[in-house]
Design a protein around this motif. Structure first.
Motif, short mmCIF file in Angstrom:
data_model
loop_
_atom_site.label_atom_id
_atom_site.label_comp_id
_atom_site.label_asym_id
_atom_site.label_seq_id
_atom_site.Cartn_x
_atom_site.Cartn_y
_atom_site.Cartn_z
N ASN A 53 0.84 -1.19 0.00
CA ASN A 53 0.00 0.00 0.00
C ASN A 53 0.88 1.24 0.00
OD1 ASN A 53 0.48 1.00 2.87
ND2 ASN A 53 -0.31 -1.06 3.32
N VAL A 54 0.28 2.39 -0.13
CA VAL A 54 1.04 3.64 -0.11
C VAL A 54 1.71 3.82 1.24
CG1 VAL A 54 0.87 6.16 -0.24
CG2 VAL A 54 -0.46 4.74 -1.83
N ALA A 55 3.03 3.91 1.22
CA ALA A 55 3.86 4.16 2.41
C ALA A 55 3.92 2.99 3.38
CB ALA A 55 3.44 5.43 3.14
N ASN A 56 3.60 1.79 2.92
CA ASN A 56 3.71 0.57 3.73
C ASN A 56 3.15 0.74 5.15
OD1 ASN A 56 6.74 1.68 3.10
ND2 ASN A 56 6.49 1.43 5.31
N LEU A 57 1.94 1.25 5.23
CA LEU A 57 1.33 1.54 6.53
C LEU A 57 0.44 0.40 7.01
CD1 LEU A 57 0.30 5.27 5.98
CD2 LEU A 57 2.31 4.40 7.20
N VAL A 58 0.46 0.17 8.31
CA VAL A 58 -0.50 -0.72 8.95
C VAL A 58 -1.46 0.17 9.73
CG1 VAL A 58 -0.85 -2.51 10.68
CG2 VAL A 58 1.14 -2.63 9.16
N PRO A 59 -2.74 0.12 9.41
CA PRO A 59 -3.71 0.93 10.17
C PRO A 59 -3.96 0.30 11.53
CG PRO A 59 -4.86 -0.48 8.62
CD PRO A 59 -3.39 -0.69 8.37
N PRO A 60 -4.50 1.07 12.46
CA PRO A 60 -4.85 0.47 13.76
C PRO A 60 -6.04 -0.47 13.62
CG PRO A 60 -5.62 2.74 13.64
CD PRO A 60 -4.79 2.51 12.42
N VAL A 67 1.34 -17.48 9.52
CA VAL A 67 2.71 -17.02 9.29
C VAL A 67 3.42 -16.87 10.63
CG1 VAL A 67 2.14 -15.82 7.14
CG2 VAL A 67 2.04 -14.58 9.31
N GLU A 68 4.73 -16.98 10.58
CA GLU A 68 5.54 -16.91 11.80
C GLU A 68 6.27 -15.57 11.96
OE1 GLU A 68 8.10 -20.29 11.56
OE2 GLU A 68 6.43 -21.73 11.62
N HIS A 69 6.33 -14.82 10.86
CA HIS A 69 7.01 -13.52 10.88
C HIS A 69 6.17 -12.49 10.13
CE1 HIS A 69 10.84 -15.25 12.31
NE2 HIS A 69 10.50 -16.29 11.56
N VAL A 70 6.13 -11.27 10.66
CA VAL A 70 5.50 -10.15 9.96
C VAL A 70 6.54 -9.05 9.83
CG1 VAL A 70 3.63 -8.47 9.93
CG2 VAL A 70 3.25 -10.72 10.96
N ILE A 71 6.82 -8.66 8.60
CA ILE A 71 7.82 -7.63 8.33
C ILE A 71 7.13 -6.40 7.76
CG2 ILE A 71 9.87 -7.01 6.99
CD1 ILE A 71 10.46 -10.04 6.78
N VAL A 72 7.36 -5.25 8.37
CA VAL A 72 6.96 -3.98 7.76
C VAL A 72 8.19 -3.45 7.05
CG1 VAL A 72 6.12 -1.64 8.14
CG2 VAL A 72 5.22 -3.52 9.53
N LEU A 73 8.10 -3.37 5.72
CA LEU A 73 9.24 -2.99 4.89
C LEU A 73 9.07 -1.59 4.32
CD1 LEU A 73 11.86 -3.63 3.32
CD2 LEU A 73 10.44 -4.74 1.58
N GLY A 74 9.79 -0.64 4.89
CA GLY A 74 9.78 0.73 4.38
C GLY A 74 11.01 0.99 3.53
N HIS A 75 11.12 2.21 3.01
CA HIS A 75 12.25 2.52 2.13
C HIS A 75 12.50 4.02 2.04
CE1 HIS A 75 9.81 4.02 -1.34
NE2 HIS A 75 8.89 3.28 -0.77
N SER A 76 13.67 4.36 1.54
CA SER A 76 14.02 5.76 1.35
C SER A 76 13.30 6.33 0.13
CB SER A 76 15.54 5.91 1.18
OG SER A 76 15.99 5.18 0.04
N HIS A 77 13.21 7.64 0.06
CA HIS A 77 12.57 8.35 -1.04
C HIS A 77 11.12 7.91 -1.24
CE1 HIS A 77 16.51 9.91 -2.00
NE2 HIS A 77 16.98 8.68 -2.14
N LEU A 129 5.61 3.01 13.94
CA LEU A 129 4.18 3.22 14.21
C LEU A 129 3.36 2.05 13.68
CD1 LEU A 129 1.85 5.04 15.20
CD2 LEU A 129 1.85 6.08 12.91
N SER A 130 3.72 1.57 12.50
CA SER A 130 3.01 0.42 11.93
C SER A 130 3.20 -0.83 12.78
CB SER A 130 3.46 0.16 10.49
OG SER A 130 2.92 1.13 9.61
N LEU A 131 4.38 -0.99 13.35
CA LEU A 131 4.61 -2.12 14.25
C LEU A 131 3.72 -1.99 15.50
CD1 LEU A 131 8.50 -2.55 14.12
CD2 LEU A 131 6.76 -3.87 12.91
N GLU A 132 3.57 -0.78 16.01
CA GLU A 132 2.67 -0.55 17.14
C GLU A 132 1.24 -0.88 16.75
OE1 GLU A 132 2.93 3.32 18.84
OE2 GLU A 132 5.12 3.30 18.96
N ASN A 133 0.83 -0.43 15.56
CA ASN A 133 -0.53 -0.70 15.11
C ASN A 133 -0.78 -2.19 14.91
OD1 ASN A 133 -1.18 2.01 15.17
ND2 ASN A 133 -0.90 2.33 12.98
N LEU A 134 0.25 -2.90 14.46
CA LEU A 134 0.12 -4.36 14.33
C LEU A 134 -0.30 -4.99 15.65
CD1 LEU A 134 3.12 -5.74 12.22
CD2 LEU A 134 0.70 -6.27 11.88
#
Length: 209
Positions: A65-72, A95-105, A161-166
């Motif tokens: 999604n736009v900006a790899n966000l996890v909503p609350p 699944v055993e792992h959840v990765i939030v993958l962000g990036h530069s630019h 923040l997305s990790l917190e929302n997760l």
């Protein structure tokens, strides 16, 4: 039409590489999927999680999604595409792992940082507002720093923040508490070609590859 033709040629290579060279893989995938990793990534065309990690089909479950966000966690009657994907990956695929993958630019974070100055659309503005707490923290703590540093800090703060929302999803939090699921914050640096991982013990992102 050249772009479409290149996609068709690419699909033919995919057929050759996977359906002719590795029929066993798709024989297995035809019976179902069992990925161990969920990746919440950005829509950005430069940051494909499967390509970055050199994964084969079936290795990871991906929602972008736009900006790899996890909503609350919001159990209401609205449409929740990202939340439903997380629910399916955790509750059904186990699944055993959840990765939030962000990036530069990141264009989504760029839009967030310009919020209040201009609008980007009826859907984008509302979506990126999820990360307003990350922006507020950066503006508070780094208000005298260069904009480039603030931008990078906001990209990384939005991952946290997305990790917190997760963890606001009760069935994610329960599995994390019991060790059945681990959550990770990753950041891909487009310029350096480096992958960074968030470490809670140091409170920062450190290079892992």
């Amino acid at each position: 039409m050249k772009d479409i033709e290149s996609l068709i040629k690419g699909f033919k290579r995919f057929q050759e590489n996977y359906f002719q060279a590795d029929n066993a893989l798709y024989d297995q995938l035809g019976r179902g999927q069992c990925p161990k990793v969920l990746v919440v990534g950005c829509c950005d065309s430069r940051v494909d999680p499967a390509i970055l990690t050199d994964c084969r089909p079936g290795d990871m479950f991906v929602v972008r999604n736009v900006a790899n966000l996890v909503p609350p966690y919001e159990p209401d009657s609205r449409y929740h595409g990202v939340s439903s994907a997380i629910e399916y990956a955790v509750q059904v695929l186990n699944v055993e792992h959840v990765i939030v993958l962000g990036h530069s630019h990141c264009g989504g974070i760029d839009a967030l940082m310009q919020s209040g100055e201009r609008t980007f659309g009826e859907f984008i503005d509302r979506w990126i507002a999820i990360a307003q707490p990350a922006l507020a923290a950066v503006k508070r703590d780094l208000k005298h720093k260069p904009s480039q540093l603030q931008h990078r800090a906001c990209e990384q703060a939005s991952i946290l923040l997305s990790l917190e929302n997760l963890l606001s999803f009760p069935w994610v939090a329960q599995r994390v508490e019991t060790g059945r699921v681990r959550v990770h914050g990753w950041y891909f640096d487009l310029n350096a070609g480096e992958l960074l991982c968030y470490h809670a013990d140091t409170g920062g992102f450190e290079k892992i590859a």
